[in-house]
Scaffold this motif. Structure first.
Motif, PDB file in Angstrom:
ATOM      1  N   GLU A 116      53.449 123.914   4.806  1.00  0.00           N
ATOM      2  CA  GLU A 116      54.408 123.046   4.367  1.00  0.00           C
ATOM      3  C   GLU A 116      53.513 121.711   4.237  1.00  0.00           C
ATOM      4  O   GLU A 116      54.081 120.885   3.068  1.00  0.00           O
ATOM      5  CB  GLU A 116      54.963 122.894   5.854  1.00  0.00           C
ATOM      6  N   ALA A 117      52.441 121.460   4.689  1.00  0.00           N
ATOM      7  CA  ALA A 117      51.789 120.266   4.204  1.00  0.00           C
ATOM      8  C   ALA A 117      51.130 120.297   2.847  1.00  0.00           C
ATOM      9  O   ALA A 117      51.270 119.352   1.955  1.00  0.00           O
ATOM     10  CB  ALA A 117      50.572 119.973   5.075  1.00  0.00           C
ATOM     11  N   GLU A 118      50.677 121.717   2.261  1.00  0.00           N
ATOM     12  CA  GLU A 118      50.414 121.809   1.096  1.00  0.00           C
ATOM     13  C   GLU A 118      51.720 121.807  -0.051  1.00  0.00           C
ATOM     14  O   GLU A 118      51.472 121.239  -0.877  1.00  0.00           O
ATOM     15  CB  GLU A 118      49.847 123.101   0.624  1.00  0.00           C
ATOM     16  N   ASP A 119      52.824 122.121   0.511  1.00  0.00           N
ATOM     17  CA  ASP A 119      54.121 121.895  -0.543  1.00  0.00           C
ATOM     18  C   ASP A 119      54.388 120.392  -0.316  1.00  0.00           C
ATOM     19  O   ASP A 119      54.777 120.035  -1.578  1.00  0.00           O
ATOM     20  CB  ASP A 119      55.169 122.796   0.186  1.00  0.00           C
ATOM     21  N   MET A 120      54.277 119.755   0.776  1.00  0.00           N
ATOM     22  CA  MET A 120      54.355 118.310   0.412  1.00  0.00           C
ATOM     23  C   MET A 120      53.417 117.641  -0.316  1.00  0.00           C
ATOM     24  O   MET A 120      53.755 116.814  -1.269  1.00  0.00           O
ATOM     25  CB  MET A 120      54.264 117.608   1.856  1.00  0.00           C
ATOM     26  N   ALA A 121      52.206 117.878  -0.425  1.00  0.00           N
ATOM     27  CA  ALA A 121      51.009 117.641  -1.337  1.00  0.00           C
ATOM     28  C   ALA A 121      51.271 118.015  -2.588  1.00  0.00           C
ATOM     29  O   ALA A 121      51.195 117.193  -3.771  1.00  0.00           O
ATOM     30  CB  ALA A 121      49.716 118.010  -0.948  1.00  0.00           C
ATOM     31  N   ASP A 122      52.002 119.198  -2.970  1.00  0.00           N
ATOM     32  CA  ASP A 122      52.285 119.385  -4.307  1.00  0.00           C
ATOM     33  C   ASP A 122      53.342 118.559  -4.848  1.00  0.00           C
ATOM     34  O   ASP A 122      53.344 118.195  -6.123  1.00  0.00           O
ATOM     35  CB  ASP A 122      52.764 121.066  -4.241  1.00  0.00           C
ATOM     36  N   LEU A 123      54.424 118.295  -4.146  1.00  0.00           N
ATOM     37  CA  LEU A 123      55.445 117.495  -4.402  1.00  0.00           C
ATOM     38  C   LEU A 123      55.034 116.287  -4.803  1.00  0.00           C
ATOM     39  O   LEU A 123      55.249 115.749  -5.810  1.00  0.00           O
ATOM     40  CB  LEU A 123      56.743 117.631  -3.669  1.00  0.00           C
ATOM     41  N   THR A 124      54.369 115.519  -3.898  1.00  0.00           N
ATOM     42  CA  THR A 124      53.570 114.370  -4.270  1.00  0.00           C
ATOM     43  C   THR A 124      52.726 114.350  -5.450  1.00  0.00           C
ATOM     44  O   THR A 124      53.040 113.223  -6.291  1.00  0.00           O
ATOM     45  CB  THR A 124      52.923 113.826  -2.902  1.00  0.00           C
ATOM     46  N   GLU A 138      45.297 115.481  -3.985  1.00  0.00           N
ATOM     47  CA  GLU A 138      44.196 115.359  -5.331  1.00  0.00           C
ATOM     48  C   GLU A 138      43.946 116.716  -5.719  1.00  0.00           C
ATOM     49  O   GLU A 138      43.956 116.915  -7.017  1.00  0.00           O
ATOM     50  CB  GLU A 138      42.870 114.726  -4.711  1.00  0.00           C
ATOM     51  N   ASP A 139      43.553 117.663  -4.657  1.00  0.00           N
ATOM     52  CA  ASP A 139      43.524 119.030  -5.132  1.00  0.00           C
ATOM     53  C   ASP A 139      44.839 119.654  -6.016  1.00  0.00           C
ATOM     54  O   ASP A 139      44.923 120.357  -7.239  1.00  0.00           O
ATOM     55  CB  ASP A 139      43.424 120.082  -4.044  1.00  0.00           C
ATOM     56  N   SER A 140      46.116 119.185  -5.599  1.00  0.00           N
ATOM     57  CA  SER A 140      47.361 119.639  -6.002  1.00  0.00           C
ATOM     58  C   SER A 140      47.406 119.040  -7.668  1.00  0.00           C
ATOM     59  O   SER A 140      47.633 119.783  -8.752  1.00  0.00           O
ATOM     60  CB  SER A 140      48.510 119.143  -5.424  1.00  0.00           C
ATOM     61  N   TYR A 141      47.179 117.699  -7.450  1.00  0.00           N
ATOM     62  CA  TYR A 141      47.296 117.074  -8.923  1.00  0.00           C
ATOM     63  C   TYR A 141      46.118 117.516  -9.949  1.00  0.00           C
ATOM     64  O   TYR A 141      46.499 117.671 -11.199  1.00  0.00           O
ATOM     65  CB  TYR A 141      46.733 115.546  -8.734  1.00  0.00           C
ATOM     66  N   LYS A 142      45.059 118.043  -9.505  1.00  0.00           N
ATOM     67  CA  LYS A 142      44.105 118.749 -10.387  1.00  0.00           C
ATOM     68  C   LYS A 142      44.263 120.049 -10.738  1.00  0.00           C
ATOM     69  O   LYS A 142      44.195 120.255 -12.026  1.00  0.00           O
ATOM     70  CB  LYS A 142      42.546 119.028  -9.463  1.00  0.00           C
ATOM     71  N   ASP A 143      45.253 120.690  -9.787  1.00  0.00           N
ATOM     72  CA  ASP A 143      45.794 122.163 -10.683  1.00  0.00           C
ATOM     73  C   ASP A 143      46.833 121.856 -11.388  1.00  0.00           C
ATOM     74  O   ASP A 143      46.892 122.768 -12.320  1.00  0.00           O
ATOM     75  CB  ASP A 143      46.200 122.922  -9.011  1.00  0.00           C
ATOM     76  N   LEU A 144      47.627 120.944 -11.207  1.00  0.00           N
ATOM     77  CA  LEU A 144      48.640 120.707 -11.830  1.00  0.00           C
ATOM     78  C   LEU A 144      48.274 120.097 -13.455  1.00  0.00           C
ATOM     79  O   LEU A 144      48.528 120.577 -14.410  1.00  0.00           O
ATOM     80  CB  LEU A 144      49.632 119.538 -11.354  1.00  0.00           C
ATOM     81  N   MET A 160      46.034 114.566   3.629  1.00  0.00           N
ATOM     82  CA  MET A 160      47.087 114.699   2.744  1.00  0.00           C
ATOM     83  C   MET A 160      46.539 114.126   1.398  1.00  0.00           C
ATOM     84  O   MET A 160      46.878 114.374   0.416  1.00  0.00           O
ATOM     85  CB  MET A 160      48.427 113.941   3.109  1.00  0.00           C
ATOM     86  N   LYS A 161      45.698 113.324   1.393  1.00  0.00           N
ATOM     87  CA  LYS A 161      44.853 112.605   0.347  1.00  0.00           C
ATOM     88  C   LYS A 161      44.403 113.652  -0.573  1.00  0.00           C
ATOM     89  O   LYS A 161      44.336 113.916  -1.691  1.00  0.00           O
ATOM     90  CB  LYS A 161      44.181 111.397   0.564  1.00  0.00           C
ATOM     91  N   SER A 162      43.403 114.414   0.268  1.00  0.00           N
ATOM     92  CA  SER A 162      42.550 115.529  -0.450  1.00  0.00           C
ATOM     93  C   SER A 162      43.822 116.673  -0.877  1.00  0.00           C
ATOM     94  O   SER A 162      43.336 117.200  -2.004  1.00  0.00           O
ATOM     95  CB  SER A 162      41.517 115.956   0.584  1.00  0.00           C
ATOM     96  N   LEU A 163      44.588 116.918  -0.117  1.00  0.00           N
ATOM     97  CA  LEU A 163      45.391 118.220  -0.508  1.00  0.00           C
ATOM     98  C   LEU A 163      46.215 117.459  -1.616  1.00  0.00           C
ATOM     99  O   LEU A 163      46.523 118.378  -2.606  1.00  0.00           O
ATOM    100  CB  LEU A 163      46.441 118.272   0.450  1.00  0.00           C
TER     101      LEU A 163
END
Length: 116
Positions: free
Chosen positions: A28-36, A84-90, A79-82
């Motif tokens: 769920e935290a990863e989903d929040m990071a993805d949406l962010t 950033e990882d999501s942003y890089k993936d995107l 959450m900052k790291s999560l």
């Protein structure tokens, strides 16, 4: 007496375990990071700089509430790291930026309308 203390300790342990099971999970935290990351990408790479940060925060909380997520342990995740990882993936998705921006805007900007 020892048996009742043991039983009490077991019950306390079970209750503490069951109450923590409602807290925000890692996925769920990863989903929040993805949406962010989606909103950050829209702001930084798609020309949506005018999106207010406060409205984005409200949308994230709204999203969590709609999914019945308990955010009480939100700060226990990096959450900052999560994010950033999501942003890089995107950013690394191999389609044109215009296609990516259209898809992200179509699928996520409507969430902001609920929190105006």
């Amino acid at each position: 007496m020892k048996k009742s203390i043991r039983l009490l300790m077991v019950l306390v342990g079970l209750l503490s375990f069951s109450s923590s099971s409602f807290a925000l999970s890692e996925s769920e935290a990863e989903d929040m990071a993805d949406l962010t990351a989606v909103f950050v990408y829209l702001k930084n790479d798609c020309g949506y700089q005018e999106l207010p940060d406060a409205q984005i925060r409200k949308a994230l909380v709204f999203f969590a509430q709609q999914n019945r997520w308990d955010l009480s342990n939100y700060s226990s995740y990096n959450m900052k790291s999560l994010g950033e990882d999501s942003y890089k993936d995107l950013s690394g998705i191999a389609i044109s930026n215009s296609q990516k921006c259209k898809a992200l805007a179509r699928d996520s900007l409507s969430l902001l309308a609920y929190v105006r």
